[in-house]
Design a protein around this motif. Structure first.
Motif, PDB file in Angstrom:
ATOM      1  N   ALA A   1       0.816  -1.222   0.000  1.00 17.85           N
ATOM      2  CA  ALA A   1       0.000   0.000   0.000  1.00 17.85           C
ATOM      3  C   ALA A   1       0.850   1.272   0.000  1.00 17.85           C
ATOM      4  O   ALA A   1       0.327   2.364   0.252  1.00 17.85           O
ATOM      5  CB  ALA A   1      -0.970   0.016   1.179  1.00 17.85           C
ATOM      6  N   GLU A   2       2.136   1.167  -0.286  1.00 21.36           N
ATOM      7  CA  GLU A   2       2.990   2.346  -0.312  1.00 21.36           C
ATOM      8  C   GLU A   2       2.685   3.189  -1.553  1.00 21.36           C
ATOM      9  O   GLU A   2       2.424   2.661  -2.636  1.00 21.36           O
ATOM     10  CB  GLU A   2       4.462   1.942  -0.318  1.00 21.36           C
ATOM     11  CG  GLU A   2       5.427   3.116  -0.218  1.00 21.36           C
ATOM     12  CD  GLU A   2       6.859   2.669  -0.067  1.00 21.36           C
ATOM     13  OE1 GLU A   2       7.756   3.545  -0.176  1.00 21.36           O
ATOM     14  OE2 GLU A   2       7.103   1.460   0.150  1.00 21.36           O
ATOM     15  N   ALA A   3       2.700   4.511  -1.374  1.00 27.72           N
ATOM     16  CA  ALA A   3       2.499   5.427  -2.492  1.00 27.72           C
ATOM     17  C   ALA A   3       3.844   5.755  -3.119  1.00 27.72           C
ATOM     18  O   ALA A   3       4.780   6.167  -2.425  1.00 27.72           O
ATOM     19  CB  ALA A   3       1.811   6.700  -2.014  1.00 27.72           C
ATOM     20  N   LEU A   4       3.940   5.556  -4.430  1.00 29.10           N
ATOM     21  CA  LEU A   4       5.193   5.767  -5.151  1.00 29.10           C
ATOM     22  C   LEU A   4       4.996   6.829  -6.236  1.00 29.10           C
ATOM     23  O   LEU A   4       3.901   6.973  -6.781  1.00 29.10           O
ATOM     24  CB  LEU A   4       5.654   4.462  -5.793  1.00 29.10           C
ATOM     25  CG  LEU A   4       5.866   3.281  -4.842  1.00 29.10           C
ATOM     26  CD1 LEU A   4       6.188   2.023  -5.628  1.00 29.10           C
ATOM     27  CD2 LEU A   4       6.979   3.590  -3.847  1.00 29.10           C
ATOM     28  N   PRO A   5       6.071   7.555  -6.554  1.00 27.98           N
ATOM     29  CA  PRO A   5       5.937   8.605  -7.573  1.00 27.98           C
ATOM     30  C   PRO A   5       5.761   8.006  -8.971  1.00 27.98           C
ATOM     31  O   PRO A   5       6.568   7.184  -9.417  1.00 27.98           O
ATOM     32  CB  PRO A   5       7.244   9.385  -7.456  1.00 27.98           C
ATOM     33  CG  PRO A   5       8.218   8.408  -6.865  1.00 27.98           C
ATOM     34  CD  PRO A   5       7.417   7.536  -5.957  1.00 27.98           C
ATOM     35  N   ALA A   6       4.716   8.416  -9.655  1.00 30.18           N
ATOM     36  CA  ALA A   6       4.479   7.947 -11.026  1.00 30.18           C
ATOM     37  C   ALA A   6       5.541   8.522 -11.955  1.00 30.18           C
ATOM     38  O   ALA A   6       5.975   9.670 -11.801  1.00 30.18           O
ATOM     39  CB  ALA A   6       3.084   8.371 -11.481  1.00 30.18           C
ATOM     40  N   GLY A   7       5.983   7.680 -12.906  1.00 31.95           N
ATOM     41  CA  GLY A   7       6.955   8.138 -13.886  1.00 31.95           C
ATOM     42  C   GLY A   7       8.360   8.274 -13.362  1.00 31.95           C
ATOM     43  O   GLY A   7       9.230   8.837 -14.039  1.00 31.95           O
ATOM     44  N   GLN A   8       8.633   7.749 -12.150  1.00 30.58           N
ATOM     45  CA  GLN A   8       9.969   7.854 -11.562  1.00 30.58           C
ATOM     46  C   GLN A   8      10.535   6.462 -11.302  1.00 30.58           C
ATOM     47  O   GLN A   8       9.781   5.492 -11.132  1.00 30.58           O
ATOM     48  CB  GLN A   8       9.902   8.628 -10.232  1.00 30.58           C
ATOM     49  CG  GLN A   8       9.395  10.041 -10.362  1.00 30.58           C
ATOM     50  CD  GLN A   8      10.362  10.924 -11.131  1.00 30.58           C
ATOM     51  OE1 GLN A   8      11.574  10.785 -10.997  1.00 30.58           O
ATOM     52  NE2 GLN A   8       9.818  11.822 -11.943  1.00 30.58           N
ATOM     53  N   PRO A   9      11.868   6.313 -11.285  1.00 30.75           N
ATOM     54  CA  PRO A   9      12.465   5.010 -10.968  1.00 30.75           C
ATOM     55  C   PRO A   9      12.113   4.590  -9.538  1.00 30.75           C
ATOM     56  O   PRO A   9      12.128   5.405  -8.613  1.00 30.75           O
ATOM     57  CB  PRO A   9      13.971   5.245 -11.112  1.00 30.75           C
ATOM     58  CG  PRO A   9      14.085   6.466 -11.970  1.00 30.75           C
ATOM     59  CD  PRO A   9      12.899   7.313 -11.647  1.00 30.75           C
ATOM     60  N   VAL A  10      11.795   3.332  -9.369  1.00 30.12           N
ATOM     61  CA  VAL A  10      11.452   2.780  -8.062  1.00 30.12           C
ATOM     62  C   VAL A  10      12.410   1.637  -7.766  1.00 30.12           C
ATOM     63  O   VAL A  10      12.622   0.758  -8.615  1.00 30.12           O
ATOM     64  CB  VAL A  10       9.995   2.278  -8.038  1.00 30.12           C
ATOM     65  CG1 VAL A  10       9.701   1.574  -6.714  1.00 30.12           C
ATOM     66  CG2 VAL A  10       9.030   3.434  -8.259  1.00 30.12           C
ATOM     67  N   GLN A  11      12.978   1.627  -6.590  1.00 30.92           N
ATOM     68  CA  GLN A  11      13.889   0.559  -6.189  1.00 30.92           C
ATOM     69  C   GLN A  11      13.087  -0.582  -5.572  1.00 30.92           C
ATOM     70  O   GLN A  11      12.298  -0.379  -4.642  1.00 30.92           O
ATOM     71  CB  GLN A  11      14.916   1.071  -5.186  1.00 30.92           C
ATOM     72  CG  GLN A  11      16.054   0.099  -4.909  1.00 30.92           C
ATOM     73  CD  GLN A  11      17.108   0.701  -4.007  1.00 30.92           C
ATOM     74  OE1 GLN A  11      16.896   0.811  -2.800  1.00 30.92           O
ATOM     75  NE2 GLN A  11      18.236   1.093  -4.580  1.00 30.92           N
ATOM     76  N   ILE A  12      13.286  -1.786  -6.102  1.00 31.68           N
ATOM     77  CA  ILE A  12      12.605  -2.978  -5.604  1.00 31.68           C
ATOM     78  C   ILE A  12      13.653  -3.921  -5.024  1.00 31.68           C
ATOM     79  O   ILE A  12      14.680  -4.177  -5.647  1.00 31.68           O
ATOM     80  CB  ILE A  12      11.818  -3.679  -6.729  1.00 31.68           C
ATOM     81  CG1 ILE A  12      10.774  -2.729  -7.313  1.00 31.68           C
ATOM     82  CG2 ILE A  12      11.154  -4.940  -6.213  1.00 31.68           C
ATOM     83  CD1 ILE A  12      10.020  -3.304  -8.496  1.00 31.68           C
ATOM     84  N   VAL A  13      13.377  -4.434  -3.831  1.00 29.39           N
ATOM     85  CA  VAL A  13      14.287  -5.363  -3.163  1.00 29.39           C
ATOM     86  C   VAL A  13      13.569  -6.703  -3.000  1.00 29.39           C
ATOM     87  O   VAL A  13      12.486  -6.777  -2.405  1.00 29.39           O
ATOM     88  CB  VAL A  13      14.728  -4.841  -1.786  1.00 29.39           C
ATOM     89  CG1 VAL A  13      15.667  -5.840  -1.112  1.00 29.39           C
ATOM     90  CG2 VAL A  13      15.410  -3.486  -1.931  1.00 29.39           C
ATOM     91  N   LEU A  14      14.181  -7.778  -3.535  1.00 24.06           N
ATOM     92  CA  LEU A  14      13.621  -9.122  -3.479  1.00 24.06           C
ATOM     93  C   LEU A  14      14.547 -10.038  -2.686  1.00 24.06           C
ATOM     94  O   LEU A  14      15.778  -9.888  -2.746  1.00 24.06           O
ATOM     95  CB  LEU A  14      13.450  -9.696  -4.896  1.00 24.06           C
ATOM     96  CG  LEU A  14      12.712  -8.840  -5.926  1.00 24.06           C
ATOM     97  CD1 LEU A  14      12.770  -9.506  -7.287  1.00 24.06           C
ATOM     98  CD2 LEU A  14      11.274  -8.594  -5.495  1.00 24.06           C
ATOM     99  N   VAL A  15      13.959 -10.997  -1.965  1.00 25.12           N
ATOM    100  CA  VAL A  15      14.756 -12.008  -1.274  1.00 25.12           C
ATOM    101  C   VAL A  15      14.086 -13.358  -1.486  1.00 25.12           C
ATOM    102  O   VAL A  15      12.862 -13.451  -1.664  1.00 25.12           O
ATOM    103  CB  VAL A  15      14.874 -11.729   0.243  1.00 25.12           C
ATOM    104  CG1 VAL A  15      15.651 -10.464   0.499  1.00 25.12           C
ATOM    105  CG2 VAL A  15      13.514 -11.682   0.897  1.00 25.12           C
ATOM    106  N   ALA A  16      14.896 -14.438  -1.493  1.00 26.96           N
ATOM    107  CA  ALA A  16      14.379 -15.791  -1.641  1.00 26.96           C
ATOM    108  C   ALA A  16      15.297 -16.752  -0.920  1.00 26.96           C
ATOM    109  O   ALA A  16      16.494 -16.482  -0.742  1.00 26.96           O
ATOM    110  CB  ALA A  16      14.255 -16.165  -3.116  1.00 26.96           C
ATOM    111  N   GLY A  17      14.726 -17.901  -0.496  1.00 21.36           N
ATOM    112  CA  GLY A  17      15.525 -18.901   0.188  1.00 21.36           C
ATOM    113  C   GLY A  17      14.952 -20.296  -0.018  1.00 21.36           C
ATOM    114  O   GLY A  17      13.736 -20.462  -0.183  1.00 21.36           O
ATOM    115  N   ASP A  18      15.858 -21.302  -0.002  1.00 19.79           N
ATOM    116  CA  ASP A  18      15.429 -22.686  -0.135  1.00 19.79           C
ATOM    117  C   ASP A  18      16.561 -23.598   0.314  1.00 19.79           C
ATOM    118  O   ASP A  18      17.737 -23.369  -0.013  1.00 19.79           O
ATOM    119  CB  ASP A  18      15.048 -23.006  -1.578  1.00 19.79           C
ATOM    120  CG  ASP A  18      14.438 -24.380  -1.710  1.00 19.79           C
ATOM    121  OD1 ASP A  18      13.224 -24.510  -1.439  1.00 19.79           O
ATOM    122  OD2 ASP A  18      15.170 -25.321  -2.078  1.00 19.79           O
ATOM    123  N   ALA A  19      16.195 -24.650   1.092  1.00 24.04           N
ATOM    124  CA  ALA A  19      17.215 -25.566   1.609  1.00 24.04           C
ATOM    125  C   ALA A  19      17.852 -26.387   0.507  1.00 24.04           C
ATOM    126  O   ALA A  19      19.021 -26.775   0.597  1.00 24.04           O
ATOM    127  CB  ALA A  19      16.576 -26.488   2.655  1.00 24.04           C
TER     128      ALA A  19
END
Length: 606
Positions: free
Chosen positions: A130-148
């Protein structure tokens, strides 16, 4: 011739008498021998009795030893039984632990097998739901994943369409930061992340819904609303439109670095260090320039520059949150102050440092007051937003920075926001904003006024104090570093380095005015400090002198040496001297006694 019978009788009697006498002699000799034998027997008896006593003692000791050995043997037998029991219990506990370990190993193996069959986990760390982000601007996305079992791929979808796929080499834990150019259209966007492991098992999709908005337009609306609220609260209208300059935190830091480079040279910064070190505030090798730059760039959320009438606010492109709105209210007050009271003129370099410090405290104190009223006396924020603003302390980085900066720099920076607030609140309680307007018409002229509003209201103006030049007195090689007014605030800071807080307040009370000068001899690596203080009364001067004596005593670790002029000097690797005459105090700091005496005579006019 023939014997008569009487003669024979006599002879017989004599023979009997001799026999009796011989018997007595025999008996007497026998008695003597018996007595000798008796004495011998008695001595032998005593010896036998002594031997018997010794034998009885030895027997008693032997019996006691036998009893002790028997007791020890019984205790040892008991301990042996106890140890045998403990050994049995320990073996049982060990067996139980071994069984538990085996059970846990089995469970761990089951978990490992289960993990091998479990799907991987993938999450979106940023942006938040639900975060509001600036339209037309670069947005930083951070992803994480894990598996044994190890990861083989990580995928990101935007609104159901594949945005990116990252091929992995069996990493069990993986994090990825990427930039996404948000569309210019406002609206909701769904970001979805999934991951696949080496067993070709795919994670359950994890989605985050964000809202793209025209942050510039919306922030302009928010700022206009904040400014309207401030205008209504303060009762001041802008005389000309106020358009803020919006900078990111990085841009603000660069701006401050450029301003520092233009306004302060390394030589000027070093001169400030020498000046402050003469009062023990800083070490002579302290990097003051870097400390001041770090303090301002990390702690400032916005500022108003009276010289350029520029209203600068910090924003990194997101919607202004309650904390940013609150900061905007503060800086907007400064813009109103400048338009109505001409802040540049009131803080002009032609004024002494005390007058500038007092006006800055008035300005910041009023802005802080309006901020407080904005936060607590109105319905502009919810309770949750108010709590968030109050808990916004700047984070660990700012706390770490403050721990590395000398206290005098911190106290100097916050003085307008603490003592200035107290001063303005006192005026506000007496007469509301009308009393603050009156203070702008007749500004405070010293930090004493800020620390003691009653003295400001009573018209207790600071005295102008002169100090004799010392260049001729000191001779070749000495140069003036700076000459200025210390003021009550810095006097308190100076004394607090060696005196308890209770003594500092009493010693500084009654300050009427002062002047100090610091000289430096680069070749000798030496400093001279001369300070002339004027007090409201002779009693104030005496109270200061009595308290100040503890400062050099504690700093140098020596007792005072009385001087011919009635003062005292504390002599160690350097010299500090104090003289008090009626309502004035004179302090000199010098590398040696001769220099200290010459400087003291010069500033006293002797």
């Amino acid at each position: 011739m023939k014997s008569s019978p009487s003669t024979a009788t006599v002879l017989i009697l004599l023979v009997l008498l001799l026999v009796v006498a011989a018997g007595f002699v025999f008996l007497f000799q026998a008695e003597l021998r018996f007595r000798d034998h008796l004495r011998t027997l008695s001595a032998e008896n005593e010896s036998l009795q002594a031997t018997q006593a010794e034998a009885e003692l030895e027997l008693s000791a032997a019996v006691a030893t036998r009893d002790a050995v028997a007791a020890d043997l019984a205790a040892a037998e008991s301990d042996s039984l106890t140890l045998e029991g403990q050994l049995v219990e320990s073996q049982q506990a060990l067996d139980a632990l071994n069984a538990e370990v085996e059970t846990l190993r089995g469970q761990l193996a089951d978990v490992a097998d289960q993990q091998q069959n479990e799907p991987p986990v993938a999450r979106i760390v940023s942006p938040l739901e639900a975060e509001a982000l600036p339209a037309g601007q670069p947005v930083q996305i951070v992803l994480v994943a894990g598996d044994a079992a190890g990861l083989s791929a990580l995928m990101l979808d935007v609104n159901g369409r594949r945005f990116s796929t990252y091929t992995l080499d069996g990493e069990k834990l993986y994090a990825r930061t990427l930039n996404w150019n948000a569309p210019a259209e406002e609206g909701e966007v769904v970001l979805t992340v999934t991951a696949t492991n080496l067993n070709d098992v795919t994670s359950a999709p994890q989605s985050t819904t964000v809202t793209l908005v025209d942050t510039e337009a919306r922030n302009a609306t928010i700022r206009a609303e904040v400014e309207a609220n401030v205008i209504a609260m303060r009762g001041l209208e802008p005389t000309t439109p106020i358009t803020p300059t919006v900078l990111t935190r990085d841009a603000l830091r660069q701006r401050l670095e450029n301003d520092f480079a233009a306004e302060i040279t390394p030589e000027e910064s070093q001169a400030d260090v020498l000046e402050l070190s003469a009062f023990d505030f800083l070490a002579a090798d302290f990097d003051l320039y870097a400390a001041q730059l770090a303090l301002q760039s990390e702690s400032i959320g916005g500022f108003y520059d009276p010289e350029t009438a520029e209203f600068v606010v910090v924003s990194d492109g997101a919607l202004l949150d309650p904390a940013a709105q609150w900061t905007h209210a503060h800086e907007f007050v400064h813009a109103l102050q400048d338009q109505h009271y001409d802040l540049e003129a009131l803080t002009d370099e032609a004024l002494d440092s005390e007058a500038r410090a007092a006006v800055r405290a008035l300005a910041e104190g009023e802005a802080e007051l309006v901020q407080s009223l904005y936060l607590f006396d109105n319905d502009f924020f919810t309770e949750e937003e108010i709590e968030a603003i109050r808990n916004n302390t700047g984070g660990e980085e700012q706390a770490d920075l403050l721990n590395t900066v000398p206290p005098v720099l911190i106290n100097d920076m916050i003085f307008p926001y603490t003592a200035g607030v107290d001063f303005v609140v006192e005026l506000y309680r007496e007469g509301g904003f009308a009393a603050i307007d009156a203070a702008w018409a007749n500004p405070p002229r010293s930090t004493e006024h800020i620390l003691h509003p009653d003295r400001y209201l009573a018209g207790d103006a600071p005295q102008i104090v002169a100090l004799a030049p010392l260049t001729a007195t000191l001779g070749a090689g000495w140069e003036l570093v700076d000459e200025d007014i210390m003021g009550e605030f810095y006097l308190r800071q100076y004394l607090a380095q060696q005196l308890p807080a209770s003594a500092v307040g009493r010693a500084a009370a009654g300050w009427g005015g002062d002047r100090y000068a610091v000289y430096h001899n680069a070749a000798a690596g030496a400093l001279v400090m001369a300070l002339r203080l004027v007090w409201d009364t002779p009693a104030d001067a005496q109270e200061f002198a009595a308290a100040y004596a503890d400062y050099p005593a504690a700093l140098l670790g020596v007792v005072a040496t009385p001087q011919p002029d009635g003062g005292n000097c504390w002599v160690a690797d350097e010299v500090i001297c104090l003289a008090q005459v009626e309502s004035e105090s004179f302090i000199v700091r010098a590398p040696d006694e001769a220099t200290a005496a010459a400087v003291m005579a010069a500033i006293r006019g002797n």
